[in-house]
Design a protein around this motif. Sequence first.
Motif, PDB file in Angstrom:
ATOM      1  N   LEU A 389       0.855  -1.182   0.000  1.00  0.00           N
ATOM      2  CA  LEU A 389       0.000   0.000   0.000  1.00  0.00           C
ATOM      3  C   LEU A 389       0.893   1.236   0.000  1.00  0.00           C
ATOM      4  O   LEU A 389       1.864   1.304   0.763  1.00  0.00           O
ATOM      5  CB  LEU A 389      -0.903   0.000   1.230  1.00  0.00           C
ATOM      6  CG  LEU A 389      -2.039   1.022   1.254  1.00  0.00           C
ATOM      7  CD1 LEU A 389      -3.092   0.689   0.209  1.00  0.00           C
ATOM      8  CD2 LEU A 389      -2.679   1.080   2.647  1.00  0.00           C
ATOM      9  N   THR A 390       0.605   2.210  -0.868  1.00  0.00           N
ATOM     10  CA  THR A 390       1.436   3.408  -0.971  1.00  0.00           C
ATOM     11  C   THR A 390       0.594   4.673  -0.899  1.00  0.00           C
ATOM     12  O   THR A 390      -0.606   4.664  -1.179  1.00  0.00           O
ATOM     13  CB  THR A 390       2.229   3.428  -2.297  1.00  0.00           C
ATOM     14  OG1 THR A 390       1.308   3.536  -3.394  1.00  0.00           O
ATOM     15  CG2 THR A 390       3.072   2.172  -2.454  1.00  0.00           C
ATOM     16  N   LYS A 391       1.283   5.756  -0.550  1.00  0.00           N
ATOM     17  CA  LYS A 391       0.680   7.086  -0.580  1.00  0.00           C
ATOM     18  C   LYS A 391       1.688   8.023  -1.224  1.00  0.00           C
ATOM     19  O   LYS A 391       2.880   7.970  -0.910  1.00  0.00           O
ATOM     20  CB  LYS A 391       0.348   7.560   0.840  1.00  0.00           C
ATOM     21  CG  LYS A 391      -0.320   8.925   0.895  1.00  0.00           C
ATOM     22  CD  LYS A 391      -0.647   9.306   2.330  1.00  0.00           C
ATOM     23  CE  LYS A 391      -1.334  10.664   2.403  1.00  0.00           C
ATOM     24  NZ  LYS A 391      -1.680  11.036   3.805  1.00  0.00           N
ATOM     25  N   ASP A 392       1.229   8.875  -2.155  1.00  0.00           N
ATOM     26  CA  ASP A 392       2.145   9.774  -2.850  1.00  0.00           C
ATOM     27  C   ASP A 392       1.993  11.207  -2.359  1.00  0.00           C
ATOM     28  O   ASP A 392       1.175  11.497  -1.473  1.00  0.00           O
ATOM     29  CB  ASP A 392       1.962   9.676  -4.365  1.00  0.00           C
ATOM     30  CG  ASP A 392       0.559  10.027  -4.830  1.00  0.00           C
ATOM     31  OD1 ASP A 392      -0.069  10.901  -4.211  1.00  0.00           O
ATOM     32  OD2 ASP A 392       0.086   9.429  -5.824  1.00  0.00           O
ATOM     33  N   THR A 393       2.785  12.100  -2.934  1.00  0.00           N
ATOM     34  CA  THR A 393       2.780  13.488  -2.480  1.00  0.00           C
ATOM     35  C   THR A 393       1.458  14.188  -2.753  1.00  0.00           C
ATOM     36  O   THR A 393       1.169  15.216  -2.138  1.00  0.00           O
ATOM     37  CB  THR A 393       3.915  14.266  -3.174  1.00  0.00           C
ATOM     38  OG1 THR A 393       3.804  14.090  -4.598  1.00  0.00           O
ATOM     39  CG2 THR A 393       5.269  13.765  -2.720  1.00  0.00           C
ATOM     40  N   ALA A 394       0.643  13.656  -3.661  1.00  0.00           N
ATOM     41  CA  ALA A 394      -0.681  14.230  -3.928  1.00  0.00           C
ATOM     42  C   ALA A 394      -1.735  13.685  -2.979  1.00  0.00           C
ATOM     43  O   ALA A 394      -2.906  14.082  -3.054  1.00  0.00           O
ATOM     44  CB  ALA A 394      -1.085  13.964  -5.377  1.00  0.00           C
ATOM     45  N   GLY A 395      -1.358  12.758  -2.103  1.00  0.00           N
ATOM     46  CA  GLY A 395      -2.298  12.180  -1.150  1.00  0.00           C
ATOM     47  C   GLY A 395      -3.045  10.969  -1.660  1.00  0.00           C
ATOM     48  O   GLY A 395      -3.918  10.446  -0.975  1.00  0.00           O
ATOM     49  N   SER A 396      -2.722  10.507  -2.865  1.00  0.00           N
ATOM     50  CA  SER A 396      -3.425   9.357  -3.443  1.00  0.00           C
ATOM     51  C   SER A 396      -2.882   8.057  -2.857  1.00  0.00           C
ATOM     52  O   SER A 396      -1.662   7.852  -2.790  1.00  0.00           O
ATOM     53  CB  SER A 396      -3.253   9.364  -4.964  1.00  0.00           C
ATOM     54  OG  SER A 396      -3.922   8.277  -5.560  1.00  0.00           O
ATOM     55  N   VAL A 397      -3.783   7.174  -2.466  1.00  0.00           N
ATOM     56  CA  VAL A 397      -3.430   5.877  -1.874  1.00  0.00           C
ATOM     57  C   VAL A 397      -3.687   4.787  -2.910  1.00  0.00           C
ATOM     58  O   VAL A 397      -4.772   4.715  -3.491  1.00  0.00           O
ATOM     59  CB  VAL A 397      -4.246   5.609  -0.594  1.00  0.00           C
ATOM     60  CG1 VAL A 397      -3.939   4.228  -0.024  1.00  0.00           C
ATOM     61  CG2 VAL A 397      -3.955   6.687   0.444  1.00  0.00           C
ATOM     62  N   LYS A 398      -2.680   3.942  -3.149  1.00  0.00           N
ATOM     63  CA  LYS A 398      -2.784   2.896  -4.164  1.00  0.00           C
ATOM     64  C   LYS A 398      -2.313   1.567  -3.604  1.00  0.00           C
ATOM     65  O   LYS A 398      -1.489   1.524  -2.687  1.00  0.00           O
ATOM     66  CB  LYS A 398      -1.967   3.259  -5.412  1.00  0.00           C
ATOM     67  CG  LYS A 398      -2.424   4.530  -6.111  1.00  0.00           C
ATOM     68  CD  LYS A 398      -1.525   4.873  -7.294  1.00  0.00           C
ATOM     69  CE  LYS A 398      -1.962   6.173  -7.968  1.00  0.00           C
ATOM     70  NZ  LYS A 398      -1.074   6.535  -9.097  1.00  0.00           N
TER      71      LYS A 398
END
Length: 736
Positions: A389-398
């Motif tokens: 599970l990841t979260k990027d600098t835009a706040g999107s969780v994938k």
Amino acid sequence: MHRVGSAGNTNNSVRPRKEKRLTYVFSDADDAKHCAGINCLKVLKATVSDGCDYLFTGSRDGTLKRWALSEDSATCSATFESHVDWVNDAVLAGDRTLVSCSSDTTLKTWNCLSDGTCTKTLRQHSDYVICLAAAEKNSNVVASGGLGGEVFIWDVEAALTPVSKSVGAKGHKESVYALAMNDSGTRLVSGGTEKVVRVWDPRTGSKAMKLRGHTDNIRALLLDSTGRYCLSGSSDSMIRLWDLGMQRCVHSYAVHTDSVWALASTPTFSHVYSGGRDLSLYLTDLATRESILLCTKEHPILQLALHDDSIWAATTDSSVHRWPAEAHNPQKVFQRGGSFLAGNLSFSRARVSLEGPTLVPVYKEPTLIIPGTPAIVQHEILNNRRHVLTKDTAGSVKLWEITRGIVIEDYGKVSFEEKKEQLFEMVSIPAWFTVDTRLGNLSVHLDTPQCFSAEMYSADLNIVGKPEDDKVNLARETLKGLLAHWLAKRRQKHGPPTSANGDVLSGKDIAHRNLGHSRVEVDGGAENDSKVYPPFEFSTVSPPSVVTEGSQGGPWRKKITDLDGSEDEKDFPWWCLDCVLNNRLPPKENTKCSFYLLPCEGSPFQILTQGKLSAPRILRIHKTALYLVDVKGLTAHGFWVVNYVVEKLVLDKPLDNANADGTLAPGIGGPLQHSVVGDGSFRSGLKPWQKLKPSIEILCNNKVLSPEMSLATSSSGKVTPCNLWVQAIIIYWITG
């Protein structure tokens, strides 16, 4: 190459040998964009009137990209991929050679107008290489500096390891962060954590002078074309102008409120553009000390590059912005008003920012944006050891699938912690890989022998056409998927291996013949099976990149679809080739669980066995129960636990006590009416007792275990297995 300064490496400790690692880095769906901060910029002007100008960008994602520029657009025309860590700086040596440096301790040269092929790798630095400088009129001369305290002068057309000359204790004793060289290559300046500007003659490697004045790290340097004047930017927030002929600072400019990280001057060296940690881009007249705020950004500015009357700004974000600059007539900017007089002490600028009017930037919006993709900043490996599970600098969780390198679910902007809790599974699978996000995307690391510790049944992976009880080694199948293109190219080049008489060798023959290492064993269940199963198929549209090294040449990085089949043990770790080509895996650690069989508390039955039993760690509880009706007796390894219990508790009496309708005779426990395990089907030809569909619950620590739970999970009572040898599995019979 001259070595003009070095701290040296005095650590002569000998580390134990460690096998080479294989890493694969996921690619974003839009591979034409950077996915991490931009550390460097370089503009290449067209040499013909109708030619195209290019912008080169180097990123923390480990790649460089070439952008074809027009008035209102920038198109990615090539990606330069070979560095295995951050690209920290890049310079142009002549019209066709791009030189880059990296935290992987190397410099690399590229044909900047090619499709991205690395032409040379220079290995001399002992630590991260941070900065480069080039002589504009001497296209072969390039200087490099880094955290090891070394400064090297290279002739990029010469051999890979030319003779170096060290100035020993007179050189840098600490990290070098900034370099600059005049056009003719006769003067070099360097700066770093020592807070001084050192001046060198790059032709001999001798030090000319040392200039003091800054009170913190020097982060940016510029020389005018003649080498007479030098500009320096520092973490003390000051910009200083040095007259090298007079060997002193002639002006100080308190423009910024925080560290100055980037400098760019007009062609006449009359004005300087500066940016840094305070998110602001300023233009300063070096003669009148007049300064003006051009724009403010959302991220710290790392580097600047002038392009005609515009300026490109690189930041810790993955995007690059172009702003108006009026480099040929900077006074036009000051005519807009809003300028201030730069003080000569750092506290004066801080006081102005607090007491004076708020500065209004001249420009609100950039004239062009080269967008990037958000970098991954948070990750969590899920318990099933296949998803991250990841979260990027835009706040999107994938949610990513490690064995295919793809996003299987995009949850959007949701709570990372809540989503992690929702995806929690009570399952115990060995940690067969590690992950980091240093390059802005997921990097998955495989280390032998740990990576071969995880197995699953083919049925649990939904592999069609493979017996459901076949055990699948996750690392082996992942390697097969990663190197499928390489293996196909290799076979095109070499064909299948043959013996001396022309017979095609089997997987076992190849293994015994090619690598007779005692440290590996043949995976006899695979028979050199090169088929890639769907759970391990990697995308060819956005393929991952392999980062590894073999017996020669050092680490390298390449897209899996760019592998041409010529790579061998000089390029890949021996254990990786042994696995993919020969089905040989390292000796496996204990892959079984041990446990005791005890009657449930209050049960009239006696202890079932005096010793420990064992079964594969990955065996599911429902699989254990299915053996109740499919297999008679207990094997030597204790696989068929439930069947053993049934015979002990229920079938102590002759089997013919079972009625013809499939129920037990009175006194044996009564009819079994409820089934919680089994496939629900009766097979012909079975004895009557084998048609029974009993209700069985298996307990551990007084908790009923889920049928989908593995023995490893049940033995531990938590995700990480522990106390496997002392935990008791308690089984009782429900009589209905």
